[in-house]
Enzyme design. Structure first.
Site, PDB file in Angstrom:
ATOM      1  N   HIS A  42      23.528   5.348  26.010  1.00 12.01           N
ATOM      2  CA  HIS A  42      24.989   5.396  25.933  1.00 12.01           C
ATOM      3  C   HIS A  42      25.522   6.591  26.726  1.00 12.01           C
ATOM      4  O   HIS A  42      26.504   6.469  27.466  1.00 12.01           O
ATOM      5  CB  HIS A  42      25.441   5.475  24.479  1.00 12.01           C
ATOM      6  CG  HIS A  42      25.200   4.221  23.705  1.00 12.01           C
ATOM      7  ND1 HIS A  42      26.216   3.475  23.148  1.00 12.01           N
ATOM      8  CD2 HIS A  42      24.051   3.559  23.411  1.00 12.01           C
ATOM      9  CE1 HIS A  42      25.706   2.416  22.538  1.00 12.01           C
ATOM     10  NE2 HIS A  42      24.394   2.452  22.677  1.00 12.01           N
TER      11      HIS A  42
ATOM     12  N   ASP B 157      32.740   4.824  21.451  1.00 12.47           N
ATOM     13  CA  ASP B 157      32.145   3.546  21.047  1.00 12.47           C
ATOM     14  C   ASP B 157      31.899   3.463  19.532  1.00 12.47           C
ATOM     15  O   ASP B 157      32.440   2.603  18.875  1.00 12.47           O
ATOM     16  CB  ASP B 157      30.873   3.226  21.843  1.00 12.47           C
ATOM     17  CG  ASP B 157      29.906   4.390  21.979  1.00 12.47           C
ATOM     18  OD1 ASP B 157      30.085   5.413  21.289  1.00 12.47           O
ATOM     19  OD2 ASP B 157      28.947   4.267  22.769  1.00 12.47           O
TER      20      ASP B 157
END
Length: 431
Positions: A22, A119
């Site tokens: 990520h 996120d």
């Protein structure tokens, strides 16, 4: 450096989940934005910054802001990312991220950015709204997977049958098999941070933000992007494939020397995502499959749940049997540089969007089994040998498809065009 010639220069804060996949994906997108003249403040765990410094291609515009990971009972004191912990401790790492809210608020008050990308921190939209900042949920996994598993059409119940597409789901060649449905159902209910399930965290993130951003391109997944826009009733922005630029670093001499000992396209590279939670049986099936192929291999795998070191779980005699042609590495490796090494010919992966893109723009192949059960070492071995056999029809078809998508993804100005459109739509949100 160029700009897209429209609207104001943006200041964007990035706050991704503390997993290397990520963090690097958000940084690659940051590089694309900075290449157009926009400013990025990137929130990152303090000691992890050194791993990403070399991937920052625009240091005058991308600033790392180090964060100390708050202590949580049961979380190792030196843990900063999922690479530092076993999978069952990830819920504690999310809890630690949740405890940064006051710190993040102070940083945002000081920086006064236009937008914040996030996120897993589902509390960001409410915080950003109080500070008059637009929040963008940036999803780096496939839009098809998001649409299938997190569609509001599924409702909020825990007994939903995920084996079948939700109402209105686009016709798809994607096969969602029974074991994947069961795994998705498990993720819906499991605790991911203190007092919140993974599903509820994600639904809050997707529902409360000002816009959804997807690491995707319409040529590949337009129907699923359109479906998500209708489902969540808010703008869906596409950042494009976000192909990582060649890093300024070089592959560690250890790996370069080892890989260079094999002929071109002969080595199998195996790596699963940061959220791959293999149990001991699954781990053993995977490494035994790699051994059975008879091919040289490099496997970057986290220890199975409940174990600290991969060496402690490997089958008896395994290290001696594969000596000179096979390695199982339990730590973080330079995946992008490994995939670009000429000796890599096959990539066995979990099918994550970032890994697929990295593979497609290099010359290795991507393969996964189609069985409706969990993989066995025989099925993995057969699949790998099939795509590595240059004379097989399956291998020829795989290579043709690979070449087609590689040509598309590397098309001149494709990435730049997507970035321009992405920026335009971000600017529209501020008007």
């Amino acid at each position: 450096m160029t700009t897209n010639g429209r609207g104001k220069m943006l200041h964007i804060v990035m706050y991704p989940w503390f997993a290397m996949g990520h963090l690097t994906a958000f940084l690659h997108t940051s590089n694309n934005l900075a290449a157009k003249g926009h400013r990025v403040s990137f929130l990152i765990p303090t000691k992890t910054q050194s791993r990403l410094n070399l991937f920052n291609l625009h240091t005058s515009l991308i600033s790392f802001i180090p964060l100390d990971v708050p202590p949580v009972d049961g979380l190792p004191s030196n843990a900063e990312t999922t690479a530092d912990i076993q999978s069952h401790l990830e819920t504690l790492l999310v809890t630690a991220m949740d405890r940064t809210e006051t710190t993040i608020e102070s940083i945002l008050l000081d920086l006064k950015p236009d937008l914040i990308f996030f996120d897993f921190t589902h509390w960001i939209p409410a915080l950003a709204r109080r500070l008059n900042i637009k929040s963008i949920h940036y999803c780096i996994i496939s839009p098809a997977s998001v649409a299938y598993t997190l569609s509001p059409e599924r409702g909020q119940g825990s007994e939903i049958n995920l084996e079948y597409p939700p109402l209105g789901f686009p016709p798809s060649a994607v096969k969602f098999r029974s074991h994947e449905a069961k795994e998705s159902a498990f993720f819906r209910k499991m605790e991911f941070g203190k007092g919140v399930s993974f599903h509820n965290r994600m639904m809050a993130s997707l529902s409360d933000c000002d816009a959804l951003a997807l690491k995707a391109c319409k040529e590949m997944e337009a129907p699923f992007c359109d479906y998500l826009e209708k489902q969540f009733r808010k703008p869906v922005l596409l950042s494009g494939p976000v192909i990582p630029e060649t890093p300024t670093s070089t592959l560690d001499e250890k790996w370069n020397k080892w890989l260079s000992g094999f002929k071109k396209g002969s080595v199998v590279y195996c790596a699963l995502g940061s959220r791959a939670n293999l149990n001991k049986h699954q781990f053993l099936e995977l490494v035994l499959a790699l051994e059975r192929t008879g091919l040289p291999f490099l496997a970057a795998l986290k220890p199975p749940t409940g174990n600290n070191l991969v060496e402690d779980v490997l089958p008896e005699g395994f290290i001696d049997r594969v000596k000179g042609r096979g390695i199982v590495e339990g730590g973080w490796v330079q995946q992008q540089l490994i995939l670009s090494h000429p000796s890599i010919g096959c990539f066995v992966t979990h099918g994550g969007s970032c890994s697929i893109t990295e593979a497609l723009v290099n010359d290795c192949e991507v393969e996964r089994g189609e069985e409706d059960v969990w993989f066995t070492n025989e099925s993995i071995c057969d699949a790998v040998k099939l795509v590595m056999d240059e004379t097989s029809e399956v291998a020829k078809e795989v290579r043709l498809n690979h070449a087609k998508w590689k040509e598309f993804l590397l098309k001149d100005k494709l990435e730049s065009s997507y970035t321009d459109d992405f920026i335009n739509k971000l600017q529209d949100l501020l008007e």
